[in-house]
Design a protein around this motif. Structure first.
Motif, mmCIF file in Angstrom:
data_model
loop_
_atom_site.group_PDB
_atom_site.id
_atom_site.type_symbol
_atom_site.label_atom_id
_atom_site.label_comp_id
_atom_site.label_asym_id
_atom_site.label_seq_id
_atom_site.Cartn_x
_atom_site.Cartn_y
_atom_site.Cartn_z
ATOM 1 N N VAL A 196 -1.728 -5.622 2.386
ATOM 2 C CA VAL A 196 -1.928 -4.302 2.984
ATOM 3 C C VAL A 196 -1.300 -4.268 4.379
ATOM 4 O O VAL A 196 -0.354 -3.520 4.634
ATOM 5 C CB VAL A 196 -3.424 -3.937 3.044
ATOM 6 N N LEU A 256 0.850 -1.193 0.000
ATOM 7 C CA LEU A 256 0.000 0.000 0.000
ATOM 8 C C LEU A 256 0.889 1.248 0.000
ATOM 9 O O LEU A 256 1.086 1.928 1.008
ATOM 10 C CB LEU A 256 -0.914 -0.018 1.225
ATOM 11 N N ILE A 273 -7.047 4.165 -3.117
ATOM 12 C CA ILE A 273 -6.257 3.232 -3.922
ATOM 13 C C ILE A 273 -6.652 3.402 -5.385
ATOM 14 O O ILE A 273 -7.835 3.334 -5.735
ATOM 15 C CB ILE A 273 -6.471 1.780 -3.476
#
Length: 262
Positions: free
Chosen positions: A219, A137, A162
């Motif tokens: 993540v 991420l 995102i």
């Protein structure tokens, strides 16, 4: 006394309508589901559907994604309207939110690939690349934009989201294309400042907790999740899932929530 006398008379053969009082079963808890960043409450639809079919009252709340203190107060207002007891469930950033809720109705906590910060800790510490490498991420997949926000300075805030083409491989690599399309349509941006906000006194210190580790998470590194589960003394289940385990493995996640509710 009446129950004892009734049992004794029945035992020696005296004919009576013998009904011995039994203890009432404890009421089923209400299950409150708190979504994380880059999602909204529809991300819980699969899990909620399973639990509702089993007779549970399920409430999926709208998490504003502004910061643990602000968002925990919003969720707590919903909890106050519900009859107790409550099983409180948080996915991802939602774990930081449930960590900061101290309503006495909440008897169990369930963390799903979630942050579980201690007092004075920011959630960003759980994805510190020096301690827990592996999170994808990062820019350019993670992007920023200015949004209108009544909780922000001057009515604005800097939010993270995102980028659409990166969303499947980072957030939900085991989710079907059709479900990915739905998730992208419901993606909510997340206040960047929430990553650095210091958490308050943790509810997990005094509340029995469960944790669902996503072993293929890109993540929150799985090692960070395992350490969090160990620190909060959670009953831990691990599944081979992306970060979006609530979407890709709803039955497994619902099963852990059922254990906590039981």
């Amino acid at each position: 006394m009446l129950a004892t006398l009734t049992v004794a008379l029945c035992a020696i053969g005296i004919t009576l309508t013998c009904a011995v009082p039994t203890a009432q079963a404890a009421p089923r808890p209400t299950i409150v589901l708190v979504h994380g960043a880059f999602a909204d409450k529809t991300s819980w639809d699969g899990v909620a559907s399973i639990l509702r079919r089993e007779g549970y009252r399920v409430v999926a709340v709208d998490n504003p994604l502004r910061g643990p203190a602000h968002d925990s107060a919003v969720v707590d207002r919903t909890i106050r309207t519900l009859p107790g007891p409550v099983v409180l469930v948080g996915h991802s950033y939602g774990g930081a939110v449930i960590t900061n809720i101290h309503d006495p109705k909440v008897t169990r906590l369930v963390y799903v690939a979630a942050f579980a910060p201690g007092a004075g800790e920011p959630i960003a510490s759980a994805i510190n690349p020096l301690q827990y490498p592996g999170s994808q991420l990062l820019p350019p997949a993670l992007q920023l934009k200015v949004v209108r926000d009544s909780a922000g300075v001057g009515g604005y805030n800097l939010d993270a989201y995102i980028e659409a083409s990166a969303f499947p491989k980072i957030f939900a690599q085991d989710v079907s294309p059709a479900a990915i399309k739905t998730m992208l349509a419901h993606q909510k941006s997340f206040a960047a400042s929430a990553n650095l906000e210091l958490s308050g006194r943790p509810s997990w210190a005094t509340t029995p907790s469960w944790y669902v580790v996503s072993a293929n998470d890109r993540v929150i590194p799985p090692a960070a999740q395992r350490d969090a589960a160990k620190r909060i003394r959670a009953r831990t289940t691990e599944i081979a899932s992306s970060h979006a385990s609530l979407v890709s493995h709803p039955a497994a996640v619902a099963g852990v929530i059922r254990q906590a509710a039981g």
